[in-house]
Design an enzyme around this catalytic site. Structure first.
Site, PDB file in Angstrom:
ATOM      1  N   HIS A  77     -32.498 -45.434 -25.891  1.00  8.41           N
ATOM      2  CA  HIS A  77     -33.070 -45.220 -24.555  1.00  8.41           C
ATOM      3  C   HIS A  77     -34.373 -44.458 -24.770  1.00  8.41           C
ATOM      4  O   HIS A  77     -34.466 -43.652 -25.709  1.00  8.41           O
ATOM      5  CB  HIS A  77     -32.200 -44.323 -23.681  1.00  8.41           C
ATOM      6  CG  HIS A  77     -30.806 -44.797 -23.429  1.00  8.41           C
ATOM      7  ND1 HIS A  77     -29.785 -44.605 -24.320  1.00  8.41           N
ATOM      8  CD2 HIS A  77     -30.263 -45.412 -22.355  1.00  8.41           C
ATOM      9  CE1 HIS A  77     -28.674 -45.092 -23.811  1.00  8.41           C
ATOM     10  NE2 HIS A  77     -28.927 -45.589 -22.615  1.00  8.41           N
ATOM     11  N   ASP A 110     -33.872 -40.865 -25.497  1.00  9.49           N
ATOM     12  CA  ASP A 110     -33.222 -40.520 -26.779  1.00  9.49           C
ATOM     13  C   ASP A 110     -34.288 -40.268 -27.834  1.00  9.49           C
ATOM     14  O   ASP A 110     -34.073 -39.518 -28.779  1.00  9.49           O
ATOM     15  CB  ASP A 110     -32.371 -41.675 -27.338  1.00  9.49           C
ATOM     16  CG  ASP A 110     -31.344 -42.188 -26.376  1.00  9.49           C
ATOM     17  OD1 ASP A 110     -30.896 -41.423 -25.521  1.00  9.49           O
ATOM     18  OD2 ASP A 110     -30.983 -43.384 -26.496  1.00  9.49           O
ATOM     19  N   ASP A 166     -15.631 -44.348 -25.380  1.00 12.32           N
ATOM     20  CA  ASP A 166     -16.579 -44.724 -26.439  1.00 12.32           C
ATOM     21  C   ASP A 166     -16.080 -44.378 -27.837  1.00 12.32           C
ATOM     22  O   ASP A 166     -16.793 -43.758 -28.631  1.00 12.32           O
ATOM     23  CB  ASP A 166     -17.936 -44.021 -26.213  1.00 12.32           C
ATOM     24  CG  ASP A 166     -18.720 -44.637 -25.068  1.00 12.32           C
ATOM     25  OD1 ASP A 166     -18.371 -45.737 -24.609  1.00 12.32           O
ATOM     26  OD2 ASP A 166     -19.712 -44.007 -24.633  1.00 12.32           O
TER      27      ASP A 166
HETATM   28  C1  XLS Z   1     -22.745 -46.283 -20.754  1.00 14.58           C
HETATM   29  C2  XLS Z   1     -23.438 -47.368 -21.414  1.00 14.58           C
HETATM   30  C3  XLS Z   1     -24.794 -47.027 -22.005  1.00 14.58           C
HETATM   31  C4  XLS Z   1     -25.564 -48.287 -22.297  1.00 14.58           C
HETATM   32  C5  XLS Z   1     -27.027 -48.104 -22.447  1.00 14.58           C
HETATM   33  O1  XLS Z   1     -21.580 -46.383 -20.421  1.00 14.58           O
HETATM   34  O2  XLS Z   1     -22.585 -47.916 -22.379  1.00 14.58           O
HETATM   35  O3  XLS Z   1     -24.648 -46.231 -23.132  1.00 14.58           O
HETATM   36  O4  XLS Z   1     -25.070 -48.918 -23.423  1.00 14.58           O
HETATM   37  O5  XLS Z   1     -27.614 -47.521 -21.355  1.00 14.58           O
HETATM   38 NI    NI Z   2     -20.436 -47.355 -22.075  1.00 14.41          NI
END
Ligand code: XLS
Ligand code: NI
Ligand code: NI
Length: 438
Positions: free
Chosen positions: A101, A104, A309
């Site tokens: 991003h 980032d 995640d």
């Molecule tokens: C959030 C998303 C984000 C996207 C990119 O849940 O996974 O990380 O991959 O903005």
């Molecule tokens: Ni995500």
């Protein structure tokens, strides 16, 4: 260049019997599977945000990991140290792509013009780093969810000024994506949605989101961006209702607004499961619509209903995902580990262990999926299951030439049909186990 991850060697393939935690047990990059090397099948990518920025903070406590890389967080020196760390990390693991991003890469300034300058500077630095490494940009995106100005969304905001700010961010993020040779550009609509219908004009908001995407396509193409735009569907979190609920919803939206030629899906495993689907479901829906673009490789937790995640370790899921991907002829995008270490796994070594886990899991998924395809029984079963449509009446239906009256006449003559035949789910499940574990 001084080494950042001291004591971490280049990660090599040592095979399934290796007891070395810092080695691949299954990812053997040059091994050929179904005519292509593992490396070609699995273009892995590092996610800048989780790997180089996030320190493990959650709602109840601050970060546990230190991602300062020896510099003061929030400075351009730190932004450069992250580039150094990222490239050393990717080289040591043999990862060839990265995703980011805008925020980032550099600390966001109050003035967008200043943020833009910082992005120019850091992308020069990244380009320099890329030289001679073979490391490339998979995709870029603009973070249009973190800053309080995006509390009501970016493309779906109620504020025309915020909308313009979002447009400026997308424009700059596209410039940098093109500069770094990115394969794709992502829209993840984290705040494109709503909390309550009481204050929301859904139709108006969706039209504005489509307008922003249309402008992004026009601008991207005008500066020479040849890659795919991606929508990354997610049903909820942070918003209660998100417009890009799942692949089917996002594809319908793209078709309705005439954006389907320029966009594909970036499917994230944990988002598919939040939508009440399996990962492979959303991959299938994307693939059958010709819109399977890229994936965010992670996994959720069976007991937690949010986007945890995690690094993927579920080999069954990876196998079913790779089956979909192989049958679709591979990904035009890649496998981005949108995944983070658990909060108590806070060391630099843990960063590597997470990626080794994820890469080995997808290598196993690939090997297993290839075995299932080569075995052939699963495909043969599915083909046979629909074989009644190979007969005269079936062919008439699939050719689109049948009328309802004709089919009714056929049915009346027949009296009543036989039952449609067993789905044999339990047989197929034991078949998969047999292929995987024999
Ligand atoms: C959030 C998303 C984000 C996207 C990119 O849940 O996974 O990380 O991959 O903005
Ligand atoms: Ni995500
Ligand atoms: Ni993601």
């Amino acid at each position: 260049m001084t080494e950042i991850f001291k004591g971490i060697p280049e990660i090599k393939y040592e095979g399934a019997d290796s007891k070395n935690p810092l080695a691949f047990k299954f990812y053997d990059k040059d091994r050929v599977v179904l005519g292509k090397t593992m490396r070609e099948h699995l273009p892995f990518a590092m996610a800048w945000w989780h790997n180089l920025c996030a320190e493990g903070a959650d709602m109840f406590g601050r970060g546990t990991a230190n991602k300062s890389f020896g510099k003061k967080v929030g400075t351009m020196e730190h932004a450069k140290a992250k580039v150094d760390a990222g490239f050393e990390f990717m080289k040591k693991l043999g990862i060839e792509y990265f995703c980011w991003h805008d925020v980032d890469l550099v600390p966001e300034a109050d003035d967008i013009k200043e943020t833009g300058k910082r992005l120019d500077e850091i992308s020069d630095y990244i380009l320099e780093k890329m030289k001679g490494t073979g490391i490339k940009c998979l995709w870029g995106t603009a973070n249009m969810f973190g800053n309080p100005r995006f509390m009501n969304g970016a493309g779906s905001t109620n504020s025309a000024d915020v909308y313009c700010f979002a447009a400026a961010q997308v424009k700059k993020a596209l410039d940098i994506t093109v500069k770094l040779g990115g394969r794709g550009y992502v829209f993840w609509g984290g705040r494109e949605g709503y909390e309550t219908l009481l204050n929301t004009d859904v139709k108006f908001e969706q039209e504005n989101v489509a307008r922003l995407m249309r402008m992004a396509v026009d601008y991207g193409r005008s500066i020479g961006f040849k890659g795919d735009f991606y929508i990354e569907p997610k049903p909820k979190e942070p918003m209660k209702h998100q417009y890009d609920f799942d692949a089917a919803t996002a594809i319908g939206f793209l078709r309705y607004y005439g954006l389907d030629k320029d966009f594909k899906m970036n499917i994230e495993a944990n988002h598919a499961t939040l939508a009440g689907h399996t990962f492979e479901h959303d991959l299938r829906i994307s693939a059958m619509n010709g819109m399977l673009g890229s994936i965010d490789a992670n996994q959720g937790d069976f007991l937690l209903g949010w986007d945890t995640d995690e690094f993927p370790y579920d080999v069954y899921t990876a196998t079913k995902a790779m089956l979909e991907i192989l049958k679709a002829g591979g990904l035009p995008g890649g496998f981005n580990f949108d995944a983070k270490n658990r909060r108590p796994s806070y060391t630099e070594e843990d960063m590597f262990l997470g990626y080794i886990l994820g890469m080995d899991t997808f290598a196993l998924g690939l090997l297993n999926a290839a075995k299932i395809i080569e075995d052939g029984r699963l495909d043969a079963f599915v083909k046979e299951r629909y074989s009644s449509f190979d007969g005269a009446i079936g062919k008439k239906i699939t050719s689109g030439k049948a009328t309802l009256a004709e089919l009714a006449a056929y049915a009346e003559k027949m009296g009543k049909p036989e039952l449609p035949g067993s789905g044999k789910q339990e047989y197929l499940e034991q078949l998969i186990n047999q292929i995987l574990f024999k």
